[in-house]
Design an enzyme around this catalytic site. Structure first.
Site, PDB file in Angstrom:
ATOM      1  N   ASP A  16       0.868  -1.163   0.000  1.00  0.00           N
ATOM      2  CA  ASP A  16       0.000   0.000   0.000  1.00  0.00           C
ATOM      3  C   ASP A  16       0.918   1.230   0.000  1.00  0.00           C
ATOM      4  O   ASP A  16       2.093   1.128   0.370  1.00  0.00           O
ATOM      5  CB  ASP A  16      -0.876  -0.039   1.263  1.00  0.00           C
ATOM      6  CG  ASP A  16      -1.715   1.204   1.426  1.00  0.00           C
ATOM      7  OD1 ASP A  16      -2.435   1.575   0.488  1.00  0.00           O
ATOM      8  OD2 ASP A  16      -1.641   1.809   2.520  1.00  0.00           O
ATOM      9  N   ASP A  18      -0.266   5.163   0.718  1.00  0.00           N
ATOM     10  CA  ASP A  18      -0.608   6.168   1.721  1.00  0.00           C
ATOM     11  C   ASP A  18      -0.650   5.586   3.127  1.00  0.00           C
ATOM     12  O   ASP A  18      -1.299   4.567   3.377  1.00  0.00           O
ATOM     13  CB  ASP A  18      -1.975   6.780   1.408  1.00  0.00           C
ATOM     14  CG  ASP A  18      -1.993   7.530   0.085  1.00  0.00           C
ATOM     15  OD1 ASP A  18      -0.919   7.974  -0.352  1.00  0.00           O
ATOM     16  OD2 ASP A  18      -3.088   7.679  -0.496  1.00  0.00           O
ATOM     17  N   ASP A 188      -1.285  -0.544   6.082  1.00  0.00           N
ATOM     18  CA  ASP A 188      -1.675  -0.041   7.403  1.00  0.00           C
ATOM     19  C   ASP A 188      -3.137  -0.303   7.733  1.00  0.00           C
ATOM     20  O   ASP A 188      -3.531  -0.178   8.889  1.00  0.00           O
ATOM     21  CB  ASP A 188      -1.424   1.470   7.474  1.00  0.00           C
ATOM     22  CG  ASP A 188      -2.386   2.243   6.580  1.00  0.00           C
ATOM     23  OD1 ASP A 188      -3.208   3.017   7.106  1.00  0.00           O
ATOM     24  OD2 ASP A 188      -2.334   2.070   5.349  1.00  0.00           O
TER      25      ASP A 188
END
Length: 238
Positions: A16, A18, A188
């Site tokens: 991922d 961001d 995250d």
């Protein structure tokens, strides 16, 4: 580093972007402010156009076209275009104006302060296994200065539905030519990244940057294989 499931050999890593490789909050706050100011300045009728007004247009568009959720850039562009149309601009001018304002958005969107740890970690990992970026957002590795570390990047919208839908995960597997159980996805978000990857048969690494307790977080649906608190910890897994 905490292990929750046995970790198999890792032949590729997907990431991922961001809030996994960098803190996304400051750049999003600045980008939102600058692009909204550009919209207000574009036409006199929009000088009093508030962020709440803009959000109402986004909600309206989503209600009419639910699938637009998967492409956040197009969703934003169409919302800006709708604001310009409502201000009285002809369709062609509204489209051109939306493109101009999106240029402002993408300029500020790429002004990320990339941590040196991210550069060093991606460089070290990329020397061992192929790396791929998979994002629901509108950040572009080329503009972030990290494209050189990735074999390719996939973005929701152009490359399929947003995570946790499996489109981009499956596409990454196909293009890598690696079995899902040999791919480690790092992210995250416990829903889009961890649960999404696990349901595809991939291994999952949760990067816990805010000291959360996995056993007390409401959206912890599936246990990752491993939890880390620093990106650099990944180098010890290979």
């Amino acid at each position: 580093m905490k292990f929750y499931r046995p970790l198999r050999a890792v032949k590729a890593i997907t990431f991922d972007l961001d809030d996994t490789l960098y803190d996304n909050y400051p750049v999003i706050r600045k980008t939102t402010a600058e692009s909204h100011a550009a919209l207000q300045a574009y036409h006199p009728a929009l000088r009093e156009f508030t962020p709440r007004d803009y959000q109402a247009l986004r909600d309206e568009l989503l209600a009419c076209e639910p699938e637009i959720y998967h492409d956040v850039s197009e969703w934003r562009r169409r919302s800006v275009e709708l604001a310009l149309l409502n201000a009285g601009l002809p369709a062609q001018e509204a489209t051109a104006g939306a493109d101009e304002i999106m240029n402002v958005f993408h300029h500020w969107r790429s002004q990320v302060e990339m941590p040196e740890e991210t550069h060093q970690t991606l460089k070290a990992l990329g020397a061992e296994v192929p790396l791929v970026a998979i994002t629901n957002g509108n950040a572009h590795p080329e503009q972030l200065g990290i494209a050189e570390y990735f074999q390719f990047a996939l973005r929701a919208g152009p490359d399929g539905r947003a995570k946790p839908y499996q489109d981009m995960y499956h596409l990454a597997m196909q293009r890598l030519g690696v079995a899902p159980e040999q791919i480690l996805h790092v992210g995250d978000d416990l829903t889009t990244d961890v649960a999404g990857a696990l349901r595809c048969g991939m291994q999952a690494c949760w990067i816990n940057l805010h000291g959360g307790n996995l056993m007390q977080i409401s959206d912890a649906r599936l246990l990752p294989h491993v939890e880390i608190s620093r990106l650099a910890s990944l180098t010890s897994l290979l």
